[in-house]
Motif scaffolding. Structure first.
Motif, PDB file in Angstrom:
ATOM      1  N   ASP A  76      59.421 -44.940  -0.974  1.00  0.00           N
ATOM      2  CA  ASP A  76      59.754 -45.254   0.414  1.00  0.00           C
ATOM      3  C   ASP A  76      61.091 -44.607   0.741  1.00  0.00           C
ATOM      4  OD1 ASP A  76      60.369 -46.301   2.882  1.00  0.00           O
ATOM      5  OD2 ASP A  76      59.536 -48.275   2.444  1.00  0.00           O
ATOM      6  N   LEU A  77      61.036 -43.491   1.460  1.00  0.00           N
ATOM      7  CA  LEU A  77      62.245 -42.720   1.729  1.00  0.00           C
ATOM      8  C   LEU A  77      63.206 -43.502   2.617  1.00  0.00           C
ATOM      9  CD1 LEU A  77      62.799 -39.917   0.607  1.00  0.00           C
ATOM     10  CD2 LEU A  77      62.273 -38.965   2.842  1.00  0.00           C
ATOM     11  N   ALA A  78      62.674 -44.308   3.561  1.00  0.00           N
ATOM     12  CA  ALA A  78      63.538 -45.087   4.439  1.00  0.00           C
ATOM     13  C   ALA A  78      64.289 -46.148   3.647  1.00  0.00           C
ATOM     14  CB  ALA A  78      62.714 -45.723   5.551  1.00  0.00           C
ATOM     15  N   ALA A  79      63.583 -46.868   2.758  1.00  0.00           N
ATOM     16  CA  ALA A  79      64.245 -47.887   1.942  1.00  0.00           C
ATOM     17  C   ALA A  79      65.284 -47.254   1.035  1.00  0.00           C
ATOM     18  CB  ALA A  79      63.199 -48.637   1.120  1.00  0.00           C
ATOM     19  N   LEU A  80      64.967 -46.076   0.514  1.00  0.00           N
ATOM     20  CA  LEU A  80      65.922 -45.385  -0.365  1.00  0.00           C
ATOM     21  C   LEU A  80      67.162 -44.987   0.425  1.00  0.00           C
ATOM     22  CD1 LEU A  80      65.931 -44.567  -3.338  1.00  0.00           C
ATOM     23  CD2 LEU A  80      65.110 -42.311  -2.660  1.00  0.00           C
ATOM     24  N   PRO A  89      55.868 -44.436  13.292  1.00  0.00           N
ATOM     25  CA  PRO A  89      55.214 -45.563  12.622  1.00  0.00           C
ATOM     26  C   PRO A  89      56.014 -46.035  11.430  1.00  0.00           C
ATOM     27  CG  PRO A  89      53.956 -43.521  12.374  1.00  0.00           C
ATOM     28  CD  PRO A  89      55.071 -43.211  13.280  1.00  0.00           C
ATOM     29  N   ASP A  90      55.887 -47.304  11.150  1.00  0.00           N
ATOM     30  CA  ASP A  90      56.618 -47.889  10.031  1.00  0.00           C
ATOM     31  C   ASP A  90      55.953 -47.455   8.730  1.00  0.00           C
ATOM     32  OD1 ASP A  90      58.417 -49.323   8.630  1.00  0.00           O
ATOM     33  OD2 ASP A  90      57.404 -51.257   8.865  1.00  0.00           O
ATOM     34  N   GLY A  91      56.650 -46.779   7.913  1.00  0.00           N
ATOM     35  CA  GLY A  91      56.096 -46.260   6.668  1.00  0.00           C
ATOM     36  C   GLY A  91      56.487 -44.816   6.481  1.00  0.00           C
ATOM     37  N   HIS A  92      57.515 -44.608   5.708  1.00  0.00           N
ATOM     38  CA  HIS A  92      58.024 -43.260   5.469  1.00  0.00           C
ATOM     39  C   HIS A  92      57.936 -43.002   3.964  1.00  0.00           C
ATOM     40  CE1 HIS A  92      59.904 -44.816   9.158  1.00  0.00           C
ATOM     41  NE2 HIS A  92      59.773 -43.569   9.614  1.00  0.00           N
ATOM     42  N   VAL A  93      56.711 -43.042   3.471  1.00  0.00           N
ATOM     43  CA  VAL A  93      56.476 -42.961   2.022  1.00  0.00           C
ATOM     44  C   VAL A  93      56.078 -41.542   1.646  1.00  0.00           C
ATOM     45  CG1 VAL A  93      55.157 -43.882   0.073  1.00  0.00           C
ATOM     46  CG2 VAL A  93      55.774 -45.377   1.995  1.00  0.00           C
ATOM     47  N   VAL A  94      56.733 -41.021   0.626  1.00  0.00           N
ATOM     48  CA  VAL A  94      56.409 -39.708   0.081  1.00  0.00           C
ATOM     49  C   VAL A  94      56.019 -39.880  -1.380  1.00  0.00           C
ATOM     50  CG1 VAL A  94      57.984 -38.539   1.661  1.00  0.00           C
ATOM     51  CG2 VAL A  94      58.803 -39.237  -0.602  1.00  0.00           C
ATOM     52  N   LEU A 124      64.899 -41.090  10.089  1.00  0.00           N
ATOM     53  CA  LEU A 124      63.626 -40.888   9.407  1.00  0.00           C
ATOM     54  C   LEU A 124      62.493 -40.945  10.404  1.00  0.00           C
ATOM     55  CD1 LEU A 124      65.311 -43.036   7.134  1.00  0.00           C
ATOM     56  CD2 LEU A 124      63.661 -41.676   5.848  1.00  0.00           C
ATOM     57  N   SER A 125      61.565 -39.995  10.285  1.00  0.00           N
ATOM     58  CA  SER A 125      60.390 -39.949  11.152  1.00  0.00           C
ATOM     59  C   SER A 125      59.205 -39.466  10.330  1.00  0.00           C
ATOM     60  CB  SER A 125      60.632 -39.021  12.351  1.00  0.00           C
ATOM     61  OG  SER A 125      60.967 -37.722  11.902  1.00  0.00           O
ATOM     62  N   SER A 126      58.006 -39.867  10.759  1.00  0.00           N
ATOM     63  CA  SER A 126      56.794 -39.535  10.013  1.00  0.00           C
ATOM     64  C   SER A 126      55.800 -38.845  10.910  1.00  0.00           C
ATOM     65  CB  SER A 126      56.161 -40.798   9.423  1.00  0.00           C
ATOM     66  OG  SER A 126      57.024 -41.403   8.487  1.00  0.00           O
ATOM     67  N   GLY A 127      55.089 -37.883  10.312  1.00  0.00           N
ATOM     68  CA  GLY A 127      53.980 -37.237  10.986  1.00  0.00           C
ATOM     69  C   GLY A 127      52.707 -37.519  10.217  1.00  0.00           C
ATOM     70  N   PRO A 128      51.613 -36.860  10.584  1.00  0.00           N
ATOM     71  CA  PRO A 128      50.346 -37.097   9.882  1.00  0.00           C
ATOM     72  C   PRO A 128      50.416 -36.762   8.390  1.00  0.00           C
ATOM     73  CG  PRO A 128      49.983 -35.909  11.942  1.00  0.00           C
ATOM     74  CD  PRO A 128      51.459 -35.935  11.716  1.00  0.00           C
ATOM     75  N   GLU A 129      51.162 -35.712   8.034  1.00  0.00           N
ATOM     76  CA  GLU A 129      51.204 -35.274   6.637  1.00  0.00           C
ATOM     77  C   GLU A 129      52.619 -35.071   6.117  1.00  0.00           C
ATOM     78  OE1 GLU A 129      48.907 -31.755   6.404  1.00  0.00           O
ATOM     79  OE2 GLU A 129      46.982 -32.734   6.772  1.00  0.00           O
TER      80      GLU A 129
END
Length: 423
Positions: free
Chosen positions: A260-264, A290-295, A327-332
């Motif tokens: 979780d990049l946001a939590a990090l 969206p909530d969820g910035h996981v890599v 932090l921002s998220s896209g489809p991929e």
């Protein structure tokens, strides 16, 4: 006075070793060429001598006095009178040898020097007549001189070729040593850089804990700071372990998993809060989309990426300045921006900041932080870019592939990982 680069002694040692190997290889090849040339010369001289003696023996036994073989003259002693072939040199024959053989001595072959010319002379009996065959050796001498000149040219050419071969062999032999020295120098630079920020963070945190413990009568009030201190030591251990793994020819890597990049980022901003306060700088974390910035990646390595970007921003932000972690998220893709309103940068120099030992800091000095950031991001299949203007702040953008594993399966994977760690 010009500062000598830290790796100049290594370059000197490598150059000296390369010269030594070149000299040894060239010397060995040159000695071999000399031995071969000497052997060829000795064989040819021996063949000339054997051939000359054989031709003289045949001429003395069979040739006619009036028609001797080319380059050979015949002489006969008959009743005290010496008869000679047409065109025979006036300095011949060797009369003493003719008289001795005529008196009954065994045939003899001698090499004589007369009037500056060298002759091979054979004297023997043919029936009742003493016969002498003489050959001028100037043609053999001229042939030997040509052979010596040819061998000398071949030796010089061979020496030049040996030097080039020695250079090639030396480069091939020294290359692994140079790579090993470069790896050692790189590892030392990485260690010194990577440990600087965590140690600074721990030092500031320890100072805060010490001050609170002195002021507070109840140590439990400083428990949160102590927890942060413990967490910082664990992260420092992770950095050391990553560096040791990276030193093993890049063959060992931490396993990738969901991060979780946001939590990090929030964790690291909290860890940098005392240092930022000491510099009079405010750091904020913004989540967009969206909530969820996981890599998918190695958590310790990505922690070092965000830590290096924050350290770079803190270094170049003035008192009273601001740093934003967005932090921002896209489809991929998950995007991480570290933006500041500090001294800024020239966009034309953006790529130079990511080059090892060229310009890893916006102040123009030597640095490693941003170069290591690019190495880690590249290893995760992402990209990192820089933009800004002089005096108007800068923004560093990291784009990483999003973890596309569904959330329910991700929870199961994390639970399995925790059970594996517990075992």
């Amino acid at each position: 006075m010009r500062r000598r680069p830290p790796h100049e002694p290594e370059r000197y040692l490598l150059a000296r070793a390369r010269r030594r190997i070149t000299a040894q290889v060239a010397g060995a090849i040159s000695v071999m060429l000399v031995l071969v040339g000497g052997l060829v010369y000795c064989v040819i001289v021996s063949d000339q001598d054997v051939s000359a003696r054989r031709d003289l023996a045949v001429a003395a036994q069979r040739a006619l006095l009036s028609r001797p073989p080319p380059c050979v003259w015949l002489f006969e002693l008959r009743g005290g009178t010496v008869l000679s072939s047409p065109g025979a040199p006036a300095v011949l024959p060797v009369r003493a040898a003719l008289r001795q053989v005529a008196a009954g001595r065994e045939p003899q072959v001698t090499q004589v020097e007369i009037a500056g010319q060298s002759y091979l002379v054979r004297t023997q009996r043919r029936g009742d007549v003493a016969v002498q065959a003489a050959m001028n050796l100037r043609y053999q001498a001229a042939e030997r001189h040509r052979l010596l000149r040819t061998l000398a040219v071949a030796e010089i050419t061979g020496l030049l070729a040996a030097l080039m071969i020695g250079q090639v062999v030396a480069r091939g032999a020294i290359a692994p040593l140079g790579e090993a020295l470069a790896r050692r120098r790189r590892f030392a630079a990485d260690v010194s850089h990577e440990l600087r920020t965590p140690l600074t963070r721990l030092h500031i945190r320890a100072q805060i804990v010490a001050r609170r413990l002195r002021r507070e009568t109840d140590p439990l009030r400083a428990a949160a700071e102590v927890d942060q201190l413990v967490n910082g030591t664990r992260q420092l251990g992770d950095v050391v372990e990553d560096l040791l793994l990276s030193a093993q020819a890049g063959q060992l890597r931490r396993p990738f998993g969901p991060v979780d990049l946001a939590a990090l980022a929030e964790e690291l901003v909290l860890a940098e809060a005392p240092r930022a306060a000491a510099h009079g700088v405010t750091i904020e974390v913004w989540r967009q989309g969206p909530d969820g910035h996981v890599v998918r990646g190695a958590e310790s390595a990505l922690r070092r990426v965000i830590s290096a970007l924050l350290d770079n921003a803190l270094t170049h932000t003035r008192v009273g300045g601001h740093i934003w972690v967005v932090l921002s998220s896209g489809p991929e893709t998950v995007r991480l921006d570290v933006r500041d309103d500090g001294v800024g940068l020239d966009p034309r120099d953006a790529e130079r900041f990511f080059t090892r030992f060229v310009g890893g800091s916006r102040s123009g000095g030597l640095g490693l932080g941003l170069a290591l950031v690019r190495e880690v991001v590249d290893g995760h299949g992402g990209t990192v870019t820089a933009d800004g203007r002089p005096g108007a702040g800068a923004v560093f953008t990291v784009r990483l592939p999003a973890d596309l594993i569904p959330a329910d399966k991700r929870v199961g994977l994390r639970a399995g990982a925790r059970r594996a760690e517990a075992m």
